[in-house]
Design an enzyme around this catalytic site. Structure first.
Site, PDB file in Angstrom:
ATOM      1  CE  LYS A  51      42.066 -49.020 -25.185  1.00 52.84           C
ATOM      2  NZ  LYS A  51      41.953 -48.056 -24.091  1.00 52.84           N
ATOM      3  CD  GLN A  95      40.680 -44.455 -23.515  1.00 54.20           C
ATOM      4  OE1 GLN A  95      40.290 -45.812 -23.971  1.00 54.20           O
ATOM      5  NE2 GLN A  95      41.795 -44.233 -23.137  1.00 54.20           N
ATOM      6  CG  ASP A 118      41.821 -50.702 -18.521  1.00 55.11           C
ATOM      7  OD1 ASP A 118      42.659 -50.975 -19.414  1.00 55.11           O
ATOM      8  OD2 ASP A 118      41.078 -49.452 -18.604  1.00 55.11           O
TER       9      ASP A 118
END
Ligand code: NDP
Length: 280
Positions: A51, A95, A118
């Site tokens: 990322k 994460q 997300d």
């Protein structure tokens, strides 16, 4: 046809480079992404570094926040609340998976929905179910983009999704339904799985079991999207027995090089969209 996710993702990244440049030139705005990594899971480290690399390539401001594996939940939430207020940051990504002592829903709920790039915040999940895809979760959004960019019609098709996780199976099923597919969702308690997979015009598999879907389980001409990433003996395999199923499928994604690169591209896209929304 083998779908080249790496190439399609690269095309999306090129478009984003252009968009970010325009945001900087016209509005003096640099989109910003903050990632939060808890513990030292090697796979999570790799995902976070991918990322970071993508942000650098596109011109997105990137910040990485790390915590030791035994961090208290309140410390993670305090950082998220700070990032929620930070004007340089338009997207916040925690994460996953988190260590088991942390309550994942509480942590994800503390992200401001407009910075939830997300797409896992319950408010954004609810919107998705109601047909509003303004912040779609990255992997499902990557799957839909692969289908659309390859010219695979979704409306009226029978789409079978194997796997019902909150991050892949359920949201991709909702997105297929939003596009007028007839959707069947299968999971580990489904009896006679091949009865369903064998009827699929579009088959999306996200279960986490190497080569689980075999050629006997699919019909001729099916479009197969293999989400699985399974490491066996140092090699990566999908959930689909690629070499055999490709002989029957009209279209199929490889692993690696299919859905994986799209997930990162969609995260970048969501971050740029969140920055544009902040302008409004
Ligand atoms: P989860 O473990 O959260 O969910 C797996 C799902 O598969 C569950 O719904 C489970 O059913 C179902 N399942 C397990 N075994 C079977 C079986 N034998 N038959 C039918 N269904 C079964 O996994 P994720 O959704 O997070 O991930 C799935 C895979 O996709 C993994 O390999 C993961 O690494 C990969 N992945 C790849 C991404 C990418 O960018 N390419 C992104 C995210 C994930 P039940 O609910 O009944 O337990």
């Amino acid at each position: 046809m083998i779908i080249d996710g790496t190439q399609i993702a690269a095309g999306i990244q090129e478009e984003l480079i252009h968009e970010v440049k325009q945001l900087k030139d016209k509005h003096h705005l640099t989109p910003g992404l903050a990632t939060i990594l808890v513990g030292d899971d090697p796979a999570s480290r790799i995902y976070v570094s991918m990322k970071k690399k993508a942000c650098e390539k596109i011109g997105i401001h990137y910040e990485e926040h790390t915590f030791p594996g035994d961090v208290k939940e309140e410390n993670v939430i305090r950082l998220i609340q700070k990032l929620n207020q930070d004007e340089k940051i338009h997207g916040i990504l925690v994460q996953l998976p988190l260590p088991s002592h942390l309550n994942e829903p509480s942590v994800l709920c503390s992200i401001a929905p407009e910075k939830d790039v997300d797409g896992f915040h319950p408010a954004n999940m609810g919107r998705l179910l109601a047909g509003d895809e303004s912040t779609p979760p990255c992997t499902p959004s990557g799957i839909i983009t692969l289908l659309e960019k390859t010219g695979i019609k979704i409306a009226g098709k029978h789409a079978v999704v194997v796997g019902r996780s909150n991050i892949v199976g359920k949201p991709v099923a909702a997105m297929l339904l939003n596009r007028d597919a007839t959707v069947t969702i299968c999971h580990s308690k489904t009896k006679d799985l091949e009865r369903y997979t064998g009827q699929a015009d579009i088959l999306v598999v996200a279960i986490g079991r190497a080569k689980f879907i075999t050629e006997e389980m699919v019909k001729d001409g099916v479009a197969v999207i293999d989400v699985g990433i399974n490491r066996v003996g140092g090699k990566l395999y999908g959930d689909v027995d690629f070499e055999r199923v490709k002989e029957k499928a009209s279209t199929i994604t490889p692993v690696p090089g299919g859905v994986g690169p799209m997930t990162v591209a969609m995260l970048m896209k969501n971050t740029v969209t969140a920055a544009k929304n902040a302008l409004k």
